[in-house]
Design a protein around this motif. Structure first.
Motif, PDB file in Angstrom:
ATOM      1  N   LYS A 193       0.846  -1.177   0.000  1.00  6.91           N
ATOM      2  CA  LYS A 193       0.000   0.000   0.000  1.00  6.91           C
ATOM      3  C   LYS A 193       0.888   1.236   0.000  1.00  6.91           C
ATOM      4  O   LYS A 193       2.063   1.111   0.347  1.00  6.91           O
TER       5      LYS A 193
ATOM      6  N   HIS B 273      -2.482  -5.804   4.949  1.00 15.29           N
ATOM      7  CA  HIS B 273      -1.918  -6.719   5.960  1.00 15.29           C
ATOM      8  C   HIS B 273      -2.952  -7.135   7.008  1.00 15.29           C
ATOM      9  O   HIS B 273      -2.769  -8.123   7.694  1.00 15.29           O
ATOM     10  N   TYR B 274      -4.091  -6.398   7.086  1.00 17.38           N
ATOM     11  CA  TYR B 274      -5.132  -6.835   8.025  1.00 17.38           C
ATOM     12  C   TYR B 274      -5.704  -8.197   7.602  1.00 17.38           C
ATOM     13  O   TYR B 274      -6.154  -8.969   8.426  1.00 17.38           O
TER      14      TYR B 274
ATOM     15  N   LYS C 213      -4.122 -11.073   9.322  1.00 13.31           N
ATOM     16  CA  LYS C 213      -4.248 -11.233  10.780  1.00 13.31           C
ATOM     17  C   LYS C 213      -5.148 -12.431  11.086  1.00 13.31           C
ATOM     18  O   LYS C 213      -6.204 -12.596  10.472  1.00 13.31           O
TER      19      LYS C 213
ATOM     20  N   GLU D 166      -4.873   3.281  17.716  1.00 10.87           N
ATOM     21  CA  GLU D 166      -3.423   3.154  17.908  1.00 10.87           C
ATOM     22  C   GLU D 166      -2.966   4.129  18.970  1.00 10.87           C
ATOM     23  O   GLU D 166      -3.528   5.234  19.081  1.00 10.87           O
TER      24      GLU D 166
ATOM     25  N   ARG E 209       6.784   8.804   9.672  1.00 13.49           N
ATOM     26  CA  ARG E 209       6.058   8.800   8.391  1.00 13.49           C
ATOM     27  C   ARG E 209       5.216  10.052   8.166  1.00 13.49           C
ATOM     28  O   ARG E 209       4.264  10.057   7.394  1.00 13.49           O
TER      29      ARG E 209
ATOM     30  N   TYR F 150       4.512  11.197   4.499  1.00 10.73           N
ATOM     31  CA  TYR F 150       3.469  10.426   3.802  1.00 10.73           C
ATOM     32  C   TYR F 150       2.105  10.701   4.434  1.00 10.73           C
ATOM     33  O   TYR F 150       1.126  11.008   3.750  1.00 10.73           O
TER      34      TYR F 150
ATOM     35  N   ASP G  89      -5.537   6.283   4.809  1.00 11.51           N
ATOM     36  CA  ASP G  89      -4.509   5.370   5.325  1.00 11.51           C
ATOM     37  C   ASP G  89      -5.127   4.099   5.917  1.00 11.51           C
ATOM     38  O   ASP G  89      -4.551   3.017   5.809  1.00 11.51           O
ATOM     39  N   MET G  90      -6.281   4.216   6.542  1.00 13.63           N
ATOM     40  CA  MET G  90      -6.852   3.074   7.282  1.00 13.63           C
ATOM     41  C   MET G  90      -8.257   2.674   6.816  1.00 13.63           C
ATOM     42  O   MET G  90      -8.576   1.491   6.793  1.00 13.63           O
TER      43      MET G  90
ATOM     44  N   HIS H 248      -8.078  -1.237   5.344  1.00 15.54           N
ATOM     45  CA  HIS H 248      -8.305  -2.185   6.438  1.00 15.54           C
ATOM     46  C   HIS H 248      -9.737  -2.159   6.982  1.00 15.54           C
ATOM     47  O   HIS H 248     -10.344  -3.210   7.198  1.00 15.54           O
TER      48      HIS H 248
ATOM     49  N   LYS I 273      -4.990   7.704  15.504  1.00 16.39           N
ATOM     50  CA  LYS I 273      -3.656   7.623  16.097  1.00 16.39           C
ATOM     51  C   LYS I 273      -3.670   8.345  17.431  1.00 16.39           C
ATOM     52  O   LYS I 273      -4.534   9.182  17.684  1.00 16.39           O
TER      53      LYS I 273
ATOM     54  N   LYS J  80      -3.990   0.645  22.158  1.00 15.31           N
ATOM     55  CA  LYS J  80      -3.768  -0.018  20.873  1.00 15.31           C
ATOM     56  C   LYS J  80      -4.744  -1.187  20.846  1.00 15.31           C
ATOM     57  O   LYS J  80      -4.617  -2.137  21.649  1.00 15.31           O
TER      58      LYS J  80
ATOM     59  N   GLN K 267      -6.577  -7.576  17.857  1.00 20.35           N
ATOM     60  CA  GLN K 267      -5.257  -7.346  18.433  1.00 20.35           C
ATOM     61  C   GLN K 267      -5.358  -6.324  19.563  1.00 20.35           C
ATOM     62  O   GLN K 267      -6.293  -5.529  19.556  1.00 20.35           O
TER      63      GLN K 267
ATOM     64  N   THR L   8       1.762  -8.188  13.558  1.00 18.55           N
ATOM     65  CA  THR L   8       1.981  -7.971  12.128  1.00 18.55           C
ATOM     66  C   THR L   8       3.008  -8.910  11.505  1.00 18.55           C
ATOM     67  O   THR L   8       2.824  -9.309  10.373  1.00 18.55           O
TER      68      THR L   8
HETATM   69  O1  LIG Z   1      -1.463   0.236   7.146  1.00 19.28           O
HETATM   70  C1  LIG Z   1      -1.275   0.811   8.195  1.00 19.28           C
HETATM   71  O2  LIG Z   1      -1.478   0.123   9.341  1.00 19.28           O
HETATM   72  C2  LIG Z   1      -0.858   0.544  10.556  1.00 19.28           C
HETATM   73  C3  LIG Z   1      -1.617  -0.157  11.657  1.00 19.28           C
HETATM   74  O3  LIG Z   1      -1.401  -1.529  11.532  1.00 19.28           O
HETATM   75  P1  LIG Z   1      -1.535  -2.490  12.802  1.00 19.28           P
HETATM   76  O4  LIG Z   1      -1.313  -3.840  12.246  1.00 19.28           O
HETATM   77  O5  LIG Z   1      -0.475  -2.039  13.774  1.00 19.28           O
HETATM   78  O6  LIG Z   1      -2.898  -2.256  13.349  1.00 19.28           O
HETATM   79  C4  LIG Z   1      -0.905   2.045  10.719  1.00 19.28           C
HETATM   80  O7  LIG Z   1      -0.099   2.413  11.821  1.00 19.28           O
HETATM   81  C5  LIG Z   1      -0.351   2.720   9.492  1.00 19.28           C
HETATM   82  O8  LIG Z   1      -0.501   4.127   9.622  1.00 19.28           O
HETATM   83  C6  LIG Z   1      -1.080   2.255   8.257  1.00 19.28           C
HETATM   84  O9  LIG Z   1      -0.386   2.746   7.115  1.00 19.28           O
END
Ligand SMILES: O=C1O[C@H](COP(=O)(O)O)[C@@H](O)[C@H](O)[C@H]1O
Ligand SMILES: NC(=O)C1=CN([C@@H]2O[C@H](COP(=O)(O)OP(=O)(O)OC[C@H]3O[C@@H](n4cnc5c(N)ncnc54)[C@H](OP(=O)(O)O)[C@@H]3O)[C@@H](O)[C@H]2O)C=CC1
Length: 496
Positions: free
Chosen positions: A153, A183-184, A187, A221, A228, A231, A240-241, A245, A345, A350, A383, A420
């Motif tokens: 991504k 990547h979600y 999980k 989070e 970052r 970005y 981003d999220m 996800h 964030k 978390k 998580q 992750t």
């Molecule tokens: O794709 C992203 O995911 C992370 C959060 O991932 P996690 O597995 O820790 O929940 C996020 O911090 C990041 O900004 C975003 O690009």
């Protein structure tokens, strides 16, 4: 002839000197090796501009295993590292690809690997299109074995840019050769959503608007934007999220049971669910979505600066670091059931959790107690804990005859708390095996961007938001509470 299921391959990591390779990819490849998933015939080529030798790469791989606290078996570490090779190249130069092709051919000979090639793009997104195109034009994709492109991504920053990127990579790779990473989807408990729904006779009959009052998905989070800022300040939490996800979790919760558990059938049902999302028009955006940005505060006992003081962030930034939204799915199963999402964030915890709230009993036989009966909840802990809880009502053990919520728990703490590396491990393994189920199809990406673009554009057209509007270490702006309160609901606590 190409054997799609053959796992023996050469993995080329573009961006091998970067953060993602170090933190996620090397430990994942080691774990796959240690579990015997890679077999003896494989090679990994790290590619980036830095003037590293094969030995420097191997030292860095070893360092990454140590730093990620990967359990190493010293007896086979040298054997593992011997599969790693490095090439210094600039991905924007055509000549680089000829050198890379020579190295791949050499390693295929040395390790007796069929021409199966996995190209992992752990690079900034502006390089995705050019790399894909050079791989084809310079003859690195081949007809003898399989070719796969794993792509990180962000997949574009809106629908037009995503479409353009998709067209570029589709010039070189077929849809079934492209593995778009979310990547979600790697999980454990996100993958478990389907199992919970489709392997338990007690849930599926209740999984609809007759029995479910609302669904809440939180991914909060405690971290800020770390390194970052550059970005993130151009992206924000929505892109981003939410685009990836959060909408993927919505799709898995909302989709119809697939007729078979094949990649095509599952993706097809997810696509239908995303197509049924009710678009949010510009004038409705404040009714359905809340945005926030953190100011200074205290997270878990540490004083932290506000977003606008983070490195590489505009001091007047109007970028959201928090989003809450109410999503409606216009189909027979879900009409009238709000799916609430929130992500941000620098929040208090978390935590990624899904709470499915069931409707009240048709009649409360315990009304004499003046107490509302607690609604039944199914909580999916994604998580840092992993598991499920079912909240039922039982009788209090104090002779009062009143009810009390009783929690049935199946939960365990994930090995590394944040989970992750395992997600990447699973995704790499799936891609090597040619299983694209846990990767996003272009149609899913396009529908998600279409939904999110409307919200983003509506926010752009409004005057700058009153940021910051939540304190670091909190659960986001108070408007996020109002979003549910106006429907008679509230967010369930994250420590449930
Ligand atoms: O794709 C992203 O995911 C992370 C959060 O991932 P996690 O597995 O820790 O929940 C996020 O911090 C990041 O900004 C975003 O690009
Ligand atoms: N880091 C993370 O946790 C996550 C990252 N991602 C995504 O993964 C991708 C990579 O992220 P990340 O590892 O953090 O980024 P980094 O900035 O840490 O790494 C970028 C890599 O690209 C290489 N590079 C840059 N320009 C060139 C070039 N012209 N030719 C060859 N190599 C080049 C750099 O090496 P060198 O300078 O030696 O050339 C470096 O290896 C991004 O798309 C990001 O969005 C997604 C989820 C999480």
């Amino acid at each position: 002839m190409t054997n799609r299921n053959e796992t023996s391959c050469t993995i080329v990591i573009f961006g091998a000197t970067g953060d993602l390779a170090k933190r996620k990819l090397f430990p994942s490849i080691y774990n796959l090796f240690a579990k015997g998933e890679l077999g003896p015939n494989f090679a990994v080529i790290g590619a980036a501009r830095r003037n590293w030798s094969h030995e420097t790469l191997r030292e860095n791989v070893k360092k990454s295993l140590d730093e990620s606290k990967t359990e190493i078996n010293e007896d086979h570490l040298d054997d593992f590292l011997a599969h790693f090779h490095y090439i210094s190249l600039d991905v924007t130069s055509k000549e680089s690809y000829q050198n890379l092709n020579r190295l791949i051919n050499d390693l295929e000979g040395e390790f007796n690997i069929p021409c199966n090639r996995m190209f992992y793009l752990a690079m900034a997104p502006q390089f995705f299109g050019p790399i894909a195109s050079y791989l084809k034009s310079e003859g690195l994709t081949n007809e003898t074995g399989w070719n796969r492109l794993m792509i990180e991504k962000p997949f574009g920053h809106d629908l037009p840019s995503a479409r353009q990127l998709n067209n570029e990579i589709r010039e070189a790779f077929r849809e079934d050769e492209i593995y778009r990473i979310d990547h979600y989807l790697g999980k454990e408990m996100v993958q478990n959503i389907e199992v919970i729904r489709f392997a338990n006779a007690i849930f599926e009959p209740l999984w609809n608007n007759r029995h479910i009052s609302n669904i809440q998905i939180t991914s909060s989070e405690t971290l800020g934007v770390e390194e970052r800022g550059g970005y993130y300040d151009k992206s924000g939490a929505l892109r981003d999220m939410v685009q990836n996800h959060m909408l993927q979790m919505v799709a898995l919760l909302a989709m119809e049971p697939p007729i078979r558990l094949t990649t095509e059938e599952i993706r097809s049902e997810k696509i239908k669910a995303l197509r049924a999302l009710r678009p949010v028009s510009g004038d409705q955006v404040d009714e359905y979505f809340v945005r926030g940005q953190y100011g200074p505060g205290n997270v878990k006992g540490n004083e932290v600066p506000g977003y606008r003081s983070e490195p590489n962030v505009d001091p007047d930034s109007n970028t959201e670091t928090f989003v809450a939204g109410k999503l409606l799915i216009d189909n027979f199963r879900w009409a009238g059931v709000p799916f609430y999402i929130r992500t941000g964030k620098r929040m208090a915890e978390k935590s990624t959790k899904i709470a499915i709230q069931f409707k009240e009993m048709p009649m409360n036989l315990y009304y004499k107690t003046d107490e509302d009966v607690h609604p039944n909840l199914l909580v999916i802990h994604i998580q840092p804990e992993e598991g499920i809880s079912l909240i039922l009502n039982g009788e209090k053990l104090d002779l009062s005859g009143q009810t009390t919520p009783v929690k049935l728990d199946y939960a365990h703490t994930s090995t590394d708390k944040l989970n992750t590396p395992e997600a990447y491990e699973k995704l790499l393994n799936d891609a090597i095996k040619g299983d694209a189920t846990n990767f996003t199809h272009w149609d899913e990406v396009a529908l998600s961007w279409k939904y999110v673009d409307e919200i983003f554009n509506a926010w752009q057209q409004k005057k700058a938001a009153q940021f910051p509007n939540y304190e670091a270490g909190s659960l986001g702006p108070k408007e996020s509470e109002h979003l549910l309160a106006q429907d008679g609901f509230h967010w369930w606590p994250l420590d449930w």
